[in-house]
Every structure is written in structure tokens, then in C-alpha cells.
Design an enzyme around this catalytic site. Sequence first.
Site, PDB file in Angstrom:
ATOM      1  N   GLU A  95      -3.101 -28.805 118.173  1.00 15.67           N
ATOM      2  CA  GLU A  95      -2.684 -30.016 118.886  1.00 15.67           C
ATOM      3  C   GLU A  95      -2.442 -29.618 120.340  1.00 15.67           C
ATOM      4  OE1 GLU A  95       0.863 -33.369 118.893  1.00 15.67           O
ATOM      5  OE2 GLU A  95       1.322 -31.304 118.386  1.00 15.67           O
TER       6      GLU A  95
ATOM      7  N   ASP B  18       0.868 -27.161 115.326  1.00 15.15           N
ATOM      8  CA  ASP B  18       1.662 -28.170 116.027  1.00 15.15           C
ATOM      9  C   ASP B  18       2.009 -27.700 117.440  1.00 15.15           C
ATOM     10  OD1 ASP B  18       3.293 -30.673 115.431  1.00 15.15           O
ATOM     11  OD2 ASP B  18       4.874 -29.352 116.173  1.00 15.15           O
TER      12      ASP B  18
END
Length: 539
Positions: free
Chosen positions: A248, A206
Site C-alpha cells: 500500500e 500495510d
Amino acid sequence: MTGKRTATSDLWWKNAVIYCLDVQTFFDTDGDGCGDLVGLTEKIDYLAGLGVTCLWLMPCYPSPERDDGYDISDFYAVDEKLGNLGDFAEMLRTAHDRGIRVIIDLVVNHTSHLHKWFQSARKGRDAPYHDYYVWADEKPENEAKLVFPGEETSNWAWDDQAERWYFHRFYSEQPDLNTANPAVRDEIAKIGAFWLALGVTGYRIDAVPFLLEEVSGVAADGKDPHALLRELGTYLTRRRGDAVLLGEVNLPYDKGIEFFGEYGDELNMMFDFRLNQSMFLALARRDVAPLVKTLKELPEIAPECQWTNFVRNHDELTLDQLGDAEREEVFAAFGPEEDMQVYGRGLRRRLPSMLDGDDRRVRLVYSLMFSLPGTPALFYGEEIGMVENLDVEGRLSSRTPMQWSDGPHAGFSSAPEGARLCRPLPEDHAANVADQRRDPHSLLNWMERLIRQRKECPEFGWGKLELLHTKGAVLVHRCVWDGTAVVAVHNLGDEPATVTLPKDCTEFRDLFGDDDAEPGEKITVEAYGFRWFRAGGHH
Ligand code: NOJ
């Protein structure tokens, strides 16, 4: 080893078919209105049948759910409403048995404010975990860019107990970890090793750029921030050779590329946000130019690395890399009402509603995404054309329960009729797996064929991209790998179009039908039509 046969199975992520889901909204077996791990285990055969090779599970950790599980209060457990670690291990074993790898979200840019580290850190500057977070005595004047404009007004929040300000990139209930602290890096490595030991094959990491960034005013250890990713990658692959790190990273190519590392030794995979946004602009204009421009800019990457392509993910369809006028064009085409937009940069709709339910166009988009250089990733429900529920707040609009049948709760939950689900279904929840299974022409059955075909065309994942026709509404591209080639033709326009196939091969074998073509032949592609060919005799 770079031989073709070895390559296709060794670097498995070069040609995976990824499927992202949230256990909470997938299948509920205990009737509490919330999906669970036992439910996911029951549905593994469905996913295997679809052809998925890698599941990406959104966070399953205990969480107060300020950010739908991306605010984690314990990295070593499973949220009890989903089941327990035993259920997690059973799910993994079942997935592996059916040939599916599982990756999970590794969210270590921040913790929940309820995590015991933060609770300890608040006790004051001498508390053992205080330096796990990023503090300031005075509120810094230079604000970093807000990720949730309209929901948060600053990246710094005052903590009454610590009597200091702490940094949070996302919600104030998500204090940022101080990744410049070696003790925090060790914790991250330990978390990574734990779930690998349990059997996951890696992570969707993330918020990678935020994870690495050094916050101004905070004493960093002077280390290269990329060392974190390099060391983590090396450590995790020592533990498990096929472990993958999918990051990401939503940045322009010149900045984003750094996260693959100089020698491909940081992330193995990255979502291609740039290509995704250009694709939507091209679709809005019915003109391939924006897509072609981006494909021409697509940087070369190490052979061990791979892009991950997607149509929609669990967040808003962010259009932040487009110019203001371009973003407005996409808004006007696919989400003109304010309620369809979020944070001034994205759309909170799923694809079929953006395309007014035009099934031809929906298929065109998936055909295109599956044939672009990289590995394709689906978000649950895309295979049946699920739509969003705009009554659900913010980005959660597209995270509604999976629609399995036309029964109560769309077959998602065994809860009594009328009971409250973890999230309400959209008003239009007619699309469902059971009905589409029985219809040979359904999106579900077509998607299954698309996936099968994509797996048999590793050239799209490994090959060198050649742009053969790049004008108007039609894109023709070819991917060549070690003497074999596939050619894809996409017509983004609402009128039939003709295009001439190249002459430098011996035949064009139709991959979705029996309409083979000759080299140099002028073919007609229907409005929103697409064709895939295997090109014979290519060198
Ligand atoms: C990115 C995730 O995709 C998003 O859903 C989340 O809110 C933030 N990171 C914070 O973890």
C-alpha cells in the site's frame, strides 16, 4: 526466462485476479453474527467459480478492533471469533486445492497498544521492549501529517506509565514500531516467515511509506530505510519462491516508484492509487483527459513488478492526489453530501451508489479497470453491486456483511432473525448472490465473464500500452505483448460516440459478443459502452 509460456505462470502476480475480503463480514456459520474461517472455506467454491486467483484477507489476527483489526495484539494467532489456526490451515488447503492463492495483511508499521511488546515497553526506558517503539521526552513540535484528521489531534501521545511521549501515525491505540531497530526488523521477518510456512503466498503490506520512514528526533541506525523492504523480500522469497509483496503506497509516481526498488527487488506489486483517482476524475467529467494524462506518466517498471488496479477498496475512496478543485468535482459528482465524505479527502460510498445505480456505467468502470495496465483487484460485494451503509461510522460504511441471498440477514448469518450482526446491513440490500446466479444478465454473471476474458488477455498485464484515441469521452487503448494485441474502447460519455479503429492489423475479433470489426472501421459505442477486441496479425 522470459518466454511467453513460462512468463504467464512464473510471475503469477502479473495477471492475477485479486479479491479482498474480511473474514468477519463474509459468511457466518456458527450463528454469532460474525463471519468465520469455516464460512470462508465453504465459500471458496463460489470464489473459484467467479474466477478469482488470489484472495487477500484483511487482518485475521487478535485485535481490540480500534481500527477494524489493523491494530494487532498478537501476530501469531487468529482472532478467536473467526476460528483458530486449524481453521485457517483448512481454509488455505481448500483455496489451494481450487487453484487460489491467499495473501494476508502484514501490518507492522504499528501494533495495538495492547500488544505485549507495548505493555512491556511502557514500563520504562530500561524495559526490554522499550526500543521497539518511538519515544520522546518532550512532545516534538514538528507534527507529521495526520492520517485521521478530526479523530486524532496529534501524532504523539503521552504515556503515563513510561512518562514519555510515543509516536503513532494512526490512532493513539496504534503505537508505531521503531523499524530502525534491528530487533524489530527481525521480528517482522519472523512474522513473515511464520504465515508463509503455514501456506500463504505473501502479503499485502500495510502503510509501506510510513513503515520505512524515520521519525525526526529518533536515533535511526543510519541504514538505508529501503533496506528493510529489500531484506524482507529476499528473505521471504528464500522461504517461498512465489511469495509476493503487494504494498500500500499512496504517493505520486516519482516518489512511489522507489518502493519497487532499483532493480525490482523491493515490492513486487503496488496499488495504483494515482490511476484510481484519475479514473474517478475522468468519470466525473465524462472526459478521458485526466486518465490519459496519468497513463502517459505511468512509469516503466521492472518486468518482475506489477501495478494493482482497483475501483474501491476497504478504505475511503481517497482523492488526496487530486488538486482541491478536482477533488471537489469528484465530490460534487459522486458524493455531494457531507456525510458521504470523510477526512476531507475521500468518499465512503461504494461504486453503484456513486453512479446512482446506473448499471451501464458500473460495468463500464469495471471493464476499464480490468483493461488498464496491471492486475485487477476486487473488493468483496463489488461483483453483485453491493452498496454501503452510511449509518455505519466512518470507513466501515462499505465493510458491511456480504449479501448471499434474500433470506434473513441477507444469507450472511445463521443467527436468529432480529439478532445483532457484527455490522448492520445497508437498508437497501436487495443485491444478492442467489438471485444474480439465476439471472443470466446479472452483474455477477457478467463479472464472471469479464474475469474469464481478462485472464485470456495477458497482454493487459504484460503488454506495452499504446494510447490510440484520447479525446473527449472516448479512450481507445491497445496492449501489445510479444506479437499479440488486445484493443479496448471505452466511452465515458452519456451519448453514443463513434471512433475509428486502427488500420495496422488484419482483424478485430469482438471478445464480448460477435460484432467483429474491420481495420480502419468506424464503430459506434453506446453511451457508457465498451468493447474489447483481439487484434489479429499484429506485430
Ligand atoms: C491502511 C489500512 O488500509 C487502513 O484500513 C488502516 O486504518 C491503516 N492502514 C492503519 O493500519
